[in-house]
Structures are given as structure tokens and as C-alpha cells.
Design a protein around this motif. Structure first.
Motif, short mmCIF file in Angstrom:
data_model
loop_
_atom_site.label_atom_id
_atom_site.label_comp_id
_atom_site.label_asym_id
_atom_site.label_seq_id
_atom_site.Cartn_x
_atom_site.Cartn_y
_atom_site.Cartn_z
N TYR A 90 0.83 -1.20 0.00
CA TYR A 90 0.00 0.00 0.00
C TYR A 90 0.87 1.25 0.00
O TYR A 90 1.85 1.35 0.73
CB TYR A 90 -0.92 0.03 1.22
N CYS A 93 -2.44 7.02 1.53
CA CYS A 93 -3.86 7.19 1.20
C CYS A 93 -4.55 5.86 0.90
O CYS A 93 -5.63 5.83 0.29
CB CYS A 93 -4.05 8.14 0.02
N GLY A 94 -3.94 4.75 1.30
CA GLY A 94 -4.56 3.45 1.10
C GLY A 94 -4.55 2.96 -0.33
O GLY A 94 -5.33 2.08 -0.69
N ILE A 95 -3.67 3.51 -1.17
CA ILE A 95 -3.59 3.10 -2.57
C ILE A 95 -2.91 1.73 -2.68
O ILE A 95 -1.82 1.52 -2.16
CB ILE A 95 -2.81 4.15 -3.39
N ALA A 96 -3.57 0.81 -3.39
CA ALA A 96 -3.02 -0.52 -3.60
C ALA A 96 -1.94 -0.47 -4.68
O ALA A 96 -2.11 0.19 -5.71
CB ALA A 96 -4.12 -1.49 -4.00
N GLY A 122 4.75 4.00 2.73
CA GLY A 122 3.88 2.91 2.32
C GLY A 122 4.15 1.69 3.19
O GLY A 122 4.91 1.76 4.15
N SER A 123 3.55 0.57 2.84
CA SER A 123 3.80 -0.66 3.58
C SER A 123 3.73 -1.85 2.63
O SER A 123 2.83 -1.94 1.79
CB SER A 123 2.76 -0.83 4.70
N SER A 129 -2.62 -9.74 -0.78
CA SER A 129 -3.25 -8.64 -0.04
C SER A 129 -3.91 -7.60 -0.95
O SER A 129 -4.91 -6.99 -0.57
CB SER A 129 -2.23 -7.95 0.87
N VAL A 130 -3.37 -7.40 -2.16
CA VAL A 130 -3.99 -6.44 -3.07
C VAL A 130 -4.19 -6.99 -4.49
O VAL A 130 -4.90 -6.39 -5.29
CB VAL A 130 -3.18 -5.12 -3.17
N ILE A 207 -9.16 4.96 -6.92
CA ILE A 207 -9.37 5.96 -5.88
C ILE A 207 -8.86 7.31 -6.38
O ILE A 207 -7.68 7.44 -6.72
CB ILE A 207 -8.62 5.57 -4.59
N ASP A 213 -2.04 14.54 -2.43
CA ASP A 213 -1.97 13.10 -2.20
C ASP A 213 -1.35 12.39 -3.40
O ASP A 213 -0.60 11.42 -3.25
CB ASP A 213 -3.36 12.53 -1.92
N SER A 235 -1.15 0.42 -9.89
CA SER A 235 -1.84 0.91 -8.70
C SER A 235 -3.30 1.17 -9.03
O SER A 235 -3.69 1.20 -10.20
CB SER A 235 -1.18 2.20 -8.19
#
Length: 248
Positions: A90, A93-96, A122-123, A129-130, A207, A213, A235
Motif C-alpha cells: 500500500y 492514502c490506502g492506494i493498492a 507505504g507498507s 493482499s492487493v 481511488i 496526495d 496501482s
């Protein structure tokens, strides 16, 4: 049906990405080598190789370079062995984010990818997960002035899923990856010019981001794309056009 500005967004992003990639040929060579190693060197029977070669020729790689990459993959030339791998995570802003790599050193690339995610807030996630948010598909953009009715007739007979006319007048055909080579062949046989084509991944839902952002997310994506072993980054971000203007 008329397409929304998402296609322009994708094209702007890819143009910015390609313009800054000094190592573009290296990435295409790796993709060809891996495809040839896994499926053999015959373009007619190895769809992945045919796609990789088409993409390489599309950025003006010479046929001699392409043939050497194929021979390296089939073992006819000595060379480094590359392995394909995908990382998920991620962005702000939670973007995959989906990162496709081809590397001869798995430990090195996972460390580099993890560092990029960490540095730009990010992480790195776990497998699966995505990835479920993205769909693999073949995308074929017809040359300017294409007859939409003729495109539709040829495309539907050859296995296309959808035909979309975009706001800029271009006609886009999408298909399952397995039908991509056959579809390209059908257009070629019909004498219809293709402007751009690829097998890619697209997020089912995007998104929308503000300018601020978007800049945060782009910093991470740019850092990932700059890694030598990264082939593609996908993404689910919907960037404002102003973000590309600021980047250029």
C-alpha cells in the motif's frame, strides 16, 4: 460506448514513466528472456514471448537484440538466470500497489522494494493482499482514424471482451490475456493498424486523489520504477492530470 478520462490518465502516467526510464531496454530484455526460458523460443506457441517481443519492438529495440534475449532464455547463449516475482503493498492514502519484478537475486530485490515502501510512507503487504483488486487483460489501441464498426466486427470474432471509443477519438479493444495474440493476428490479417498494445493489469476500482496526495503516491511509484529489477508497477490510483503536468 464512450470512454471516460481514465484512459487519458493511464496514457499520461505511462508516458511519464517511459520518458524517465533510461533502463527501459534492460527491462524488456529481461521480460523476453524469462518468457523464452519458461515457454520456449517459438513465438507462435509461446504467447507470453510474443507479447514481450511486441512490446520490445514497440520501443524500437532491434531484432538482433530481441533474438539474443530469446537465445539467452532458451539456453542457447550463456547468461544470468532471472526469476519473475510480484510484491504487493500500500502507498499513502490506502492506494493498492502491485510490483512485478524480474531478478537474479530475490533477496536483493525484496530488500529494495521493502525499503522503497518504507521510505515513502507505504507498507509492503503479504501475497494476495492487493492482487485481487486487479484484473489481467490485453489492451489494444487502434491507430487514429480506425473504423469503429470494422474494429468491432474483427474484435468480437477474435475473442475481444469490449470495444470502447474514448474522448480523444481513439478506439480501445480489451480481451482476456489468452486471446491477445489471436486478436493481434486478426487485426494484422484484416490490414488494420494498431497504435499501441500490451497485456497489463488494471484496478477494477480506482481511488481519486487530490494534487497533494497524488504527489505522495507518485514518489513511491517513481522510487519503485527506478529499481533495476522492477518491470512494472500497477496501482489503483486515479491521478489528477495536474499531477502529470507537475511531474514533467
Amino acid at each position: 460506448m464512450a470512454g471516460h478520462s481514465k484512459w487519458a490518465n493511464i496514457k499520461h502516467r505511462k508516458a511519464a514513466q517511459d520518458a524517465k526510464r533510461g533502463k527501459l531496454f534492460t527491462k524488456h530484455i529481461r521480460e523476453i528472456t524469462v518468457a523464452a526460458r519458461e515457454g520456449g523460443g517459438d513465438l507462435d506457441s509461446n504467447a507470453a514471448l510474443r507479447i514481450a517481443v511486441d512490446k520490445a519492438l514497440g520501443v524500437n529495440m532491434t531484432r538482433d537484440t530481441v533474438e539474443r534475449a530469446i537465445k539467452r532464455g532458451t539456453g542457447d547463449l550463456e547468461g544470468v538466470n532471472y526469476e519473475d516475482m510480484t510484491y504487493e503493498g500500500y502507498a499513502p492514502c490506502g492506494i493498492a500497489v502491485l510490483v512485478e519484478c524480474s531478478s537474479d537475486n530475490k533477496n536483493r530485490i525484496v530488500a529494495e522494494v521493502r525499503h522503497a515502501f518504507s521510505k515513502y510512507n507505504g507498507s509492503l503487504g503479504t501475497s494476495g493482499s492487493v492482487a485481487y483488486m486487479f484484473t489481467s487483460l490485453g489492451v489494444i489501441e487502434m491507430a487514429e482514424g480506425a473504423d469503429e464498426e470494422q474494429v468491432m466486427e474483427v474484435a468480437l470474432e477474435a475473442g475481444a471482451d469490449d470495444i470502447v471509443t474514448h474522448e480523444d477519438g481513439t478506439v480501445e479493444v480489451t480481451c482476456p490475456p489468452a486471446e491477445y495474440v489471436a486478436l493481434m493476428g486478426a487485426f494484422e490479417q484484416a490490414g488494420m493498424a494498431v497504435a499501441n498494445s500490451e497485456v497489463t493489469k488494471r484496478a477494477e476500482n480506482e481511488i481519486a486523489l487530490s494534487q497533494d496526495d497524488a504527489e505522495k503516491v507518485m514518489k513511491l511509484i517513481d522510487a519503485l520504477e527506478d529499481l533495476d529489477d522492477v518491470v512494472e508497477v500497477f496501482s489503483n490510483a486515479d491521478f489528477p492530470e495536474s499531477a502529470f503536468e507537475a511531474q514533467s
